[in-house]
Design an enzyme around this catalytic site. Sequence first.
Site, mmCIF file in Angstrom:
data_model
loop_
_atom_site.group_PDB
_atom_site.id
_atom_site.type_symbol
_atom_site.label_atom_id
_atom_site.label_comp_id
_atom_site.label_asym_id
_atom_site.label_seq_id
_atom_site.Cartn_x
_atom_site.Cartn_y
_atom_site.Cartn_z
ATOM 1 N N THR A 108 0.867 -1.178 0.000
ATOM 2 C CA THR A 108 0.000 0.000 0.000
ATOM 3 C C THR A 108 0.903 1.228 0.000
ATOM 4 O O THR A 108 2.120 1.119 0.023
ATOM 5 C CB THR A 108 -0.919 0.036 1.240
ATOM 6 O OG1 THR A 108 -0.138 0.401 2.393
ATOM 7 C CG2 THR A 108 -1.579 -1.314 1.477
ATOM 8 N N CYS A 109 0.296 2.421 0.004
ATOM 9 C CA CYS A 109 1.109 3.636 0.015
ATOM 10 C C CYS A 109 1.862 3.799 1.327
ATOM 11 O O CYS A 109 2.854 4.537 1.391
ATOM 12 C CB CYS A 109 0.235 4.860 -0.247
ATOM 13 S SG CYS A 109 -1.122 5.056 0.921
ATOM 14 N N ALA A 123 -11.003 2.383 7.147
ATOM 15 C CA ALA A 123 -11.528 1.105 6.649
ATOM 16 C C ALA A 123 -10.826 0.605 5.393
ATOM 17 O O ALA A 123 -11.012 -0.540 4.991
ATOM 18 C CB ALA A 123 -13.027 1.243 6.372
ATOM 19 N N GLN A 124 -10.000 1.435 4.779
ATOM 20 C CA GLN A 124 -9.417 1.097 3.477
ATOM 21 C C GLN A 124 -8.480 -0.099 3.536
ATOM 22 O O GLN A 124 -8.423 -0.908 2.614
ATOM 23 C CB GLN A 124 -8.668 2.315 2.920
ATOM 24 C CG GLN A 124 -8.146 2.127 1.505
ATOM 25 C CD GLN A 124 -7.413 3.364 0.995
ATOM 26 O OE1 GLN A 124 -7.094 4.269 1.761
ATOM 27 N NE2 GLN A 124 -7.144 3.403 -0.292
#
Length: 425
Positions: A50-51, A115-116
């Site tokens: 992820t980032c 929530a991502q």
Amino acid sequence: MSKKHISLIGVNHKSTPLEVREKVALTNGYEETLNRLRDEEAHEYYVLSTCNRVELIWVSEDTAESTPRMLRFLFGDAVASADWDGYSYIYHDQEAVAHLFKVSASLDSMVVGEAQILGQIKEAYRYASQYGCTGPLLNKLLHKSFSVAKRVRSETGIGSAAVSISSAAVELAKKIFGNLGDKKVLLIGAGEMAELAAEHLLGQGVEGITVANRTLSRAVALAKRFNGSACSLEELAEQIETVDIIVSSTGSSELILRSDDVRPLMKVRKNRPLFFIDIAVPRDLDPELNEIENVFLYDIDDLSQVVQMNRSEREKEAVKAERIVEEETLKFAQWQDGLTITPTISALRKKADRICSSEVSRTLARMDLSDSERQKVEKLAQSITAKMLHDPLQFLKSESCRKGDDSKIDMVRTVFGLENDDPDN
């Protein structure tokens, strides 16, 4: 029977600067990365990118041998090997499980409770599963991480309080209007936070968005993004008569709207509530708007206070979530320990039953006994076998063996000759 260990290494926003995370990010996507991981000879493996983090999870029988290889895979030549330890974290078995559960429950995120991350974990798992990279152990672990996150969401309020300026604005709008489904929004200016607030409002299903801007072409372009309409600043009065929520962020050095501009419009509106969100610095909207009946004005300081209070609430809920993660980690550890113990118990019982049956059959073949007498001999042999197995089985089921000390299980397998036992002999 060697125990299979779960290991995890990674870099994230807490341990690693952005310029280093950028170097180890999966720029070529999951497919190529997972295919390259096949060469590392792990039993099972999974990658999350992820980032804010890149993490590898793998299953092996020798963590001392596999960990350096996985570190090299993660960093490659992008980072000097002398810096690997300082930038990364490494967990094994129960600590690795606990870390994954915390990540999935958003306890390790930059914004706790967002929530991502759960969707990102599920997406990474779909790739790993699709390319045959996961097996029984990681499949169980990752599915359990999904259920842990769901339990945290349902049993705590960790994700319920808004912790950004834009989401706090929407939270306040819902408190004033309740359902936002039939509300109209006017966006004044093109400030980034105002746009974010508009996006959040759209997510709540508002009826429509109108964009007002000094440069009409900019208003048209932004309105197209929101599937809305555009107008000039000269048309504000007409728009205020019909909209319900106004988000302003123009960057103007002077007030855009004063209380005297709005007060007469409330009669036309028949005093329907009007909600102003002023995210501009300096402010766009006259503070005296709050003195008008059924007009509600919040500026960036008001929203910041809401955010701060909500962050404190999330921190309290995070304590409850940590307890859930700890509980679920212990449950998974017990299940994992059983993967080694259960086959040993089964193998010991099968060997004892096989020897008992063989010796009884050999003995009875040389004796002339009635069916009743033969059954008594068989029952006697089975009873002796059960009593002989009682203590070894109790030892295997004890907490001593369930604490992950493989040497005790290996000792039982050696003493009873289970490693090289051939059921056909």
